[in-house]
Design an enzyme around this catalytic site. Structure first.
Site, PDB file in Angstrom:
ATOM      1  N   ASP A   1       0.825  -1.311  -0.125  1.00  0.00           N
ATOM      2  CA  ASP A   1      -0.153  -0.074   0.132  1.00  0.00           C
ATOM      3  C   ASP A   1       0.806   1.203  -0.077  1.00  0.00           C
ATOM      4  O   ASP A   1       1.677   1.238   0.872  1.00  0.00           O
ATOM      5  CB  ASP A   1      -1.005  -0.103   1.174  1.00  0.00           C
ATOM      6  CG  ASP A   1      -1.715  -1.095   1.234  1.00  0.00           C
ATOM      7  OD1 ASP A   1      -2.647  -1.259   0.281  1.00  0.00           O
ATOM      8  OD2 ASP A   1      -1.699  -1.871   2.059  1.00  0.00           O
TER       9      ASP A   1
ATOM     10  N   ASP B   1     -13.751  -5.162  -0.388  1.00  0.00           N
ATOM     11  CA  ASP B   1     -13.749  -4.696   1.003  1.00  0.00           C
ATOM     12  C   ASP B   1     -14.912  -4.848   1.665  1.00  0.00           C
ATOM     13  O   ASP B   1     -16.104  -4.338   1.388  1.00  0.00           O
ATOM     14  CB  ASP B   1     -13.068  -3.380   1.231  1.00  0.00           C
ATOM     15  CG  ASP B   1     -11.894  -2.974   0.472  1.00  0.00           C
ATOM     16  OD1 ASP B   1     -11.301  -4.104   0.633  1.00  0.00           O
ATOM     17  OD2 ASP B   1     -11.696  -1.911   0.258  1.00  0.00           O
TER      18      ASP B   1
END
Length: 252
Positions: free
Chosen positions: A10, A128
């Site tokens: 990330d 998600d």
């Protein structure tokens, strides 16, 4: 099929960051240095999820090109891709696959169009999910901050029909906790669709990888902090799985 071990980077502002449940991000280093180290360790693929602001798009493209030029393993890039033009720019920098998230929820036709343009195997959709009780999970977007009003199972089935080649599934409640994948969620999604699932969110020890593959039935096992902090190496993971009859690609 072999189970893939996939480190995730990330990034924000050109640096690798990691938090818990998508919050409290800390800088952890240079993405290219980490990517090359994971390649040496035997990673099967690398995921780069850039969470920078849209204004940093050129910096994002430059980072993808630098990484793609030096990596020999597949590079999957996501974060901020909202159009066919955005996707084309990422592929032009050398990435092998892209991941769509919030954009897929807001514009499902983008998944179908992208799959037609570049092939289903190149289009991954990140989902998600947060549990709402009674075996029900809701899809969240915007970095896990906004409920999308979609049931996870309904959504992943639709994505499979639209032409998504794989689902990158993150259990938000488990993300960064090192308590293990959300196995109930992972198994439920894996059994409900015919396309592969990458399990994400919560790895803390070797057993969690085995659980993701065997109990969760995931074909890809993504992890971040356990690799970034040196708690485990990719060789450790593959050796552990191989000894327990989970098919992985071992390299000399």
């Amino acid at each position: 099929m072999t189970v893939r071990i996939i480190p995730c980077l990330d990034t924000a502002g050109g640096k690798v960051v990691k938090g818990t449940q998508f919050l409290n991000l800390k800088e952890l280093g240079d993405p290219l240095e980490l990517a090359l180290e994971y390649q040496i360790q035997g990673a099967d693929e690398l995921v780069l999820l850039d969470i920078s602001s849209p204004e940093e798009n050129q910096a994002r493209l430059d980072l993808v090109k630098r990484m793609a030029d030096q990596l020999t393993i597949p590079l999957l890039v996501g974060g901020g891709l909202r159009s066919l033009k955005d996707i084309a720019e990422i592929f032009a920098q050398g990435a092998q696959r892209v991941s769509l998230g919030s954009a897929a929820v807001k514009n499902p036709a983008l998944v179908e169009k992208a799959a037609r343009c570049w092939g289903e195997e190149k289009i991954v959709v990140a989902v998600d999910a947060f549990p709402l009780g009674n075996q029900h999970w809701e899809v969240y977007i915007g970095g896990g901050r906004q409920a999308a009003g979609l049931d996870v199972l309904t959504w992943v089935r639709r994505l499979a029909n639209l032409g998504a080649g794989e689902i990158l599934l993150t259990g938000i409640r488990h993300d960064g906790t090192r308590d293990g994948y959300d196995l109930t969620l992972t198994k439920m999604v894996s059994e409900s669709i015919s396309i592969p699932v990458i399990a994400s969110g919560g790895v803390g020890k070797l057993e969690h990888f085995w659980e993701g593959a065997v109990l969760g039935k995931a074909q890809g096992l993504l992890a971040a902090s356990v690799f970034h902090y040196g708690l485990l190496s990719i060789q450790d993971v593959k050796k552990y799985l191989w000894e327990r009859d989970v098919p992985v690609c071992l390299r000399k």
